[in-house]
Design a protein around this motif. Structure first.
Motif, PDB file in Angstrom:
ATOM      1  N   ILE A  50       0.811  -1.127  -0.086  1.00  0.00           N
ATOM      2  CA  ILE A  50      -0.088   0.169  -0.118  1.00  0.00           C
ATOM      3  C   ILE A  50       0.924   1.156   0.067  1.00  0.00           C
ATOM      4  N   TYR A  51       1.908   1.229   0.859  1.00  0.00           N
ATOM      5  CA  TYR A  51       2.804   2.528   0.791  1.00  0.00           C
ATOM      6  C   TYR A  51       3.530   2.719  -0.471  1.00  0.00           C
ATOM      7  N   ASN A  85       2.379   1.537  -3.488  1.00  0.00           N
ATOM      8  CA  ASN A  85       1.324   1.955  -4.443  1.00  0.00           C
ATOM      9  C   ASN A  85       1.043   3.533  -4.309  1.00  0.00           C
ATOM     10  N   THR A  86       1.125   4.089  -3.199  1.00  0.00           N
ATOM     11  CA  THR A  86       0.534   5.413  -2.792  1.00  0.00           C
ATOM     12  C   THR A  86       1.857   6.187  -3.225  1.00  0.00           C
TER      13      THR A  86
END
Length: 88
Positions: free
Chosen positions: A71-72, A74-75
Motif C-alpha cells: 500500500i505504501y 502504490n501510494t
C-alpha cells in the motif's frame, strides 16, 4: 532519510517473516518429538494442529505485513505519477 527508514522496515519485515517460518518449523518438529500434549492430546492431532494452524498464521501475518508495504509503495507511485502529470 525517510527512504532509509522505509527500506529498513522492509528488511525488518523480511527478517520477521523468515523467523516466523523458522519458529513454525521448530514448533511442528517439537510436536513430533515431544511428549503427548496437555490433557492427553495425541501427537498426531498436535502435529496436524501445529502444521495447519501455524501455517495459516504465518501466511496471514506475512500477507498483512507485505500488504502494508505494498500500500505504501502504490501510494508513493501514484503521488509520483500525479506529480509528473501536473508538471509540479
Amino acid at each position: 532519510m525517510r527512504d532509509f527508514f522505509i527500506r529498513s522496515f522492509e528488511m525488518l519485515v523480511n527478517v520477521i517473516v523468515v523467523l516466523m517460518v523458522v519458529f513454525w518449523v521448530i514448533a511442528v518438529i517439537g510436536t513430533l518429538i515431544g511428549p503427548a500434549g496437555a490433557m492427553g492430546v495425541p501427537k498426531g492431532v498436535a502435529f496436524v494442529g501445529a502444521l495447519v494452524g501455524g501455517g495459516i498464521y504465518v501466511v496471514l501475518m506475512a500477507g498483512l505485513l507485505y500488504m502494508g508495504l505494498g500500500i505504501y509503495q502504490n501510494t508513493k507511485r501514484t503521488a509520483d505519477a500525479l506529480e509528473a502529470r501536473t508538471g509540479v
